[in-house]
Design a protein around this motif. Structure first.
Motif, PDB file in Angstrom:
ATOM      1  N   UNK A 109       0.826  -1.209   0.000  1.00 24.16           N
ATOM      2  CA  UNK A 109       0.000   0.000   0.000  1.00 24.16           C
ATOM      3  C   UNK A 109       0.857   1.255   0.000  1.00 24.16           C
ATOM      4  N   UNK A 110       1.935   1.256   0.774  1.00 23.80           N
ATOM      5  CA  UNK A 110       2.796   2.435   0.863  1.00 23.80           C
ATOM      6  C   UNK A 110       3.549   2.706  -0.435  1.00 23.80           C
ATOM      7  N   UNK A 111       3.680   1.681  -1.288  1.00 21.54           N
ATOM      8  CA  UNK A 111       4.391   1.854  -2.546  1.00 21.54           C
ATOM      9  C   UNK A 111       3.614   2.679  -3.563  1.00 21.54           C
ATOM     10  N   UNK A 157     -12.307   1.098   8.427  1.00 24.31           N
ATOM     11  CA  UNK A 157     -11.140   1.987   8.390  1.00 24.31           C
ATOM     12  C   UNK A 157     -10.642   2.302   9.797  1.00 24.31           C
ATOM     13  N   UNK A 158     -11.554   2.369  10.770  1.00 25.13           N
ATOM     14  CA  UNK A 158     -11.131   2.535  12.161  1.00 25.13           C
ATOM     15  C   UNK A 158     -10.199   1.399  12.567  1.00 25.13           C
ATOM     16  N   UNK A 159     -10.560   0.208  12.157  1.00 23.80           N
ATOM     17  CA  UNK A 159      -9.769  -0.962  12.515  1.00 23.80           C
ATOM     18  C   UNK A 159      -8.424  -0.951  11.790  1.00 23.80           C
ATOM     19  N   UNK A 160      -8.446  -0.648  10.497  1.00 24.63           N
ATOM     20  CA  UNK A 160      -7.196  -0.596   9.724  1.00 24.63           C
ATOM     21  C   UNK A 160      -6.275   0.497  10.267  1.00 24.63           C
ATOM     22  N   UNK A 161      -6.872   1.572  10.811  1.00 28.20           N
ATOM     23  CA  UNK A 161      -6.076   2.654  11.371  1.00 28.20           C
ATOM     24  C   UNK A 161      -5.164   2.205  12.493  1.00 28.20           C
ATOM     25  N   UNK A 163      -3.171  -0.161  12.421  1.00 30.18           N
ATOM     26  CA  UNK A 163      -1.876  -0.526  11.855  1.00 30.18           C
ATOM     27  C   UNK A 163      -0.949   0.670  11.715  1.00 30.18           C
ATOM     28  N   UNK A 164      -1.518   1.878  11.631  1.00 28.68           N
ATOM     29  CA  UNK A 164      -0.698   3.079  11.494  1.00 28.68           C
ATOM     30  C   UNK A 164      -0.253   3.624  12.843  1.00 28.68           C
ATOM     31  N   UNK A 165      -0.880   3.153  13.913  1.00 27.07           N
ATOM     32  CA  UNK A 165      -0.603   3.694  15.246  1.00 27.07           C
ATOM     33  C   UNK A 165       0.248   2.737  16.073  1.00 27.07           C
ATOM     34  N   UNK A 172      -0.998  -6.910  19.113  1.00 22.30           N
ATOM     35  CA  UNK A 172      -1.619  -7.646  18.015  1.00 22.30           C
ATOM     36  C   UNK A 172      -2.916  -6.936  17.625  1.00 22.30           C
ATOM     37  N   UNK A 173      -3.136  -6.760  16.312  1.00 22.99           N
ATOM     38  CA  UNK A 173      -4.358  -6.081  15.866  1.00 22.99           C
ATOM     39  C   UNK A 173      -5.617  -6.826  16.290  1.00 22.99           C
ATOM     40  N   UNK A 174      -5.493  -8.112  16.566  1.00 22.36           N
ATOM     41  CA  UNK A 174      -6.675  -8.877  17.005  1.00 22.36           C
ATOM     42  C   UNK A 174      -7.204  -8.371  18.345  1.00 22.36           C
ATOM     43  N   UNK A 175      -6.350  -7.757  19.142  1.00 23.30           N
ATOM     44  CA  UNK A 175      -6.785  -7.151  20.400  1.00 23.30           C
ATOM     45  C   UNK A 175      -7.842  -6.077  20.130  1.00 23.30           C
ATOM     46  N   UNK A 176      -7.605  -5.266  19.113  1.00 25.70           N
ATOM     47  CA  UNK A 176      -8.521  -4.161  18.811  1.00 25.70           C
ATOM     48  C   UNK A 176      -9.730  -4.638  18.014  1.00 25.70           C
ATOM     49  N   UNK A 177      -9.542  -5.706  17.244  1.00 31.98           N
ATOM     50  CA  UNK A 177     -10.691  -6.315  16.585  1.00 31.98           C
ATOM     51  C   UNK A 177     -11.675  -6.836  17.626  1.00 31.98           C
ATOM     52  N   UNK A 178     -11.161  -7.438  18.692  1.00 27.68           N
ATOM     53  CA  UNK A 178     -12.030  -7.937  19.758  1.00 27.68           C
ATOM     54  C   UNK A 178     -12.825  -6.803  20.400  1.00 27.68           C
ATOM     55  N   UNK A 179     -12.169  -5.674  20.652  1.00 28.70           N
ATOM     56  CA  UNK A 179     -12.869  -4.518  21.208  1.00 28.70           C
ATOM     57  C   UNK A 179     -13.969  -4.037  20.262  1.00 28.70           C
ATOM     58  N   UNK A 180     -13.652  -3.969  18.985  1.00 24.24           N
ATOM     59  CA  UNK A 180     -14.640  -3.500  18.011  1.00 24.24           C
ATOM     60  C   UNK A 180     -15.817  -4.468  17.916  1.00 24.24           C
ATOM     61  N   UNK A 181     -15.529  -5.771  17.909  1.00 23.59           N
ATOM     62  CA  UNK A 181     -16.603  -6.758  17.805  1.00 23.59           C
ATOM     63  C   UNK A 181     -17.553  -6.680  18.988  1.00 23.59           C
ATOM     64  N   UNK A 182     -17.015  -6.406  20.173  1.00 24.21           N
ATOM     65  CA  UNK A 182     -17.892  -6.243  21.334  1.00 24.21           C
ATOM     66  C   UNK A 182     -18.851  -5.076  21.126  1.00 24.21           C
ATOM     67  N   UNK A 183     -18.386  -4.039  20.431  1.00 22.71           N
ATOM     68  CA  UNK A 183     -19.247  -2.890  20.155  1.00 22.71           C
ATOM     69  C   UNK A 183     -20.324  -3.174  19.120  1.00 22.71           C
ATOM     70  N   UNK A 184     -20.153  -4.244  18.338  1.00 26.69           N
ATOM     71  CA  UNK A 184     -21.154  -4.613  17.340  1.00 26.69           C
ATOM     72  C   UNK A 184     -22.227  -5.545  17.894  1.00 26.69           C
ATOM     73  N   UNK A 185     -21.997  -6.087  19.067  1.00 27.12           N
ATOM     74  CA  UNK A 185     -22.971  -6.992  19.670  1.00 27.12           C
ATOM     75  C   UNK A 185     -24.203  -6.211  20.135  1.00 27.12           C
ATOM     76  N   UNK A 186     -25.386  -6.817  20.042  1.00 26.48           N
ATOM     77  CA  UNK A 186     -26.605  -6.117  20.481  1.00 26.48           C
ATOM     78  C   UNK A 186     -26.659  -5.884  21.985  1.00 26.48           C
TER      79      UNK A 186
END
Length: 201
Positions: A109-111, A157-161, A163-165, A172-186
Motif C-alpha cells: 500500500x505504501x508503494x 477503516x477505524x480498525x485498519x487505522x 496498523x498506522x498507530x 496484536x491487531x486482534x486485540x482491537x478487533x475484539x474490542x470492536x466486535x464487542x461494540x457490534x454486539x446487540x
C-alpha cells in the motif's frame, strides 16, 4: 492477470505478468515501498521494457499485487461467510481476512503514489459482500440493528487505522478487533446518534 476489457494475454506474456506481480510483492516486503521498478524487473527475470508494457506505472503494478492478494486471501473467506450457518462467525472471519491482508501488505500500500482510485474496485467488492454478511447477522439477532451499510466503511477503516498507530510486535491487531466486535454486539449497545442524510440539517 488480465484487466477488465483487455484482450487475453499470450501465454508468455501472462507468465511475465505473473512473475512481475510476485516479484513486486516480495520486493516491497524485502526492500520497502521505494524499491525501483528496475529492481522488480530484475527480480522477475524480465526487461524493464517488458514491465512497462504491462504496467505503465508503479501504481498499476501495486494494484495488480493487491488484486492478486485479495482474490487469494479475502474473496474465498467472504464467499464462505455468505453461507456460513453461524452468521456472527461470518462477520468475524470477514473482518479478520481484511485485517490480515492490510497487515501483510502494508509495504505494498505504501508503494502507491496515489491511493485515491487505486483500491476502489477491491473496496467496492469487499463492502458489497460484507454488507450482505452483516445483514445476515442482524437478521439472526446477533449484530446490533442500528448499524447501517453506510457505517461499514468507517468501521473497517477505524480498525485498519490501528496498523498506522501500533507497530510494536507485542501488540496484536486482534486485540482491537475484539474490542470492536464487542461494540457490534446487540447486548448492552448504546443507541447510535442518527445518521445524517444528504440534505438534512
Amino acid at each position: 492477470m488480465n484487466a477488465p476489457g483487455q484482450r487475453p494475454l499470450r501465454a508468455d506474456a501472462l507468465r511475465n505478468a505473473e512473475r512481475l506481480v510476485i516479484a513486486a510483492r516480495q520486493a516491497f516486503a524485502d526492500d520497502g515501498p521505494e524499491v525501483s521498478l528496475e529492481e522488480i524487473a530484475r527480480r522477475a527475470g524480465v526487461g524493464v521494457a517488458t514491465l512497462y508494457r504491462r504496467f505503465p506505472s508503479k501504481d498499476d503494478l501495486v494494484a495488480a499485487v493487491l488484486l492478486w492478494r485479495y482474490d487469494e486471501r479475502v474473496a474465498p473467506v467472504l464467499e464462505a461467510a455468505l453461507v456460513d450457518p453461524d452468521p456472527w462467525r461470518g462477520v468475524v472471519s470477514s473482518l479478520e481476512a481484511a485485517m490480515s491482508l492490510a497487515c501483510e501488505e502494508q509495504c505494498t500500500f505504501l508503494a502507491a503514489k496515489s491511493m485515491s482510485n487505486l483500491a476502489d474496485g477491491i473496496q467496492d467488492r469487499y463492502f458489497a459482500d460484507f454488507t450482505k454478511i452483516v445483514a445476515r447477522a442482524q437478521a439472526a439477532g446477533l449484530l446490533r440493528k442500528d448499524l447501517t451499510p453506510e457505517d461499514l466503511p468507517p468501521v473497517a477503516y477505524m480498525l485498519v487505522g490501528v496498523l498506522h498507530v501500533v507497530r510494536a510486535p507485542e501488540w496484536d491487531w486482534r486485540r482491537y478487533l475484539t474490542l470492536l466486535l464487542d461494540g457490534l454486539r446487540p447486548a448492552g449497545a448504546t443507541e447510535l446518534p442518527a445518521l445524517r442524510r444528504p440534505g438534512q440539517t
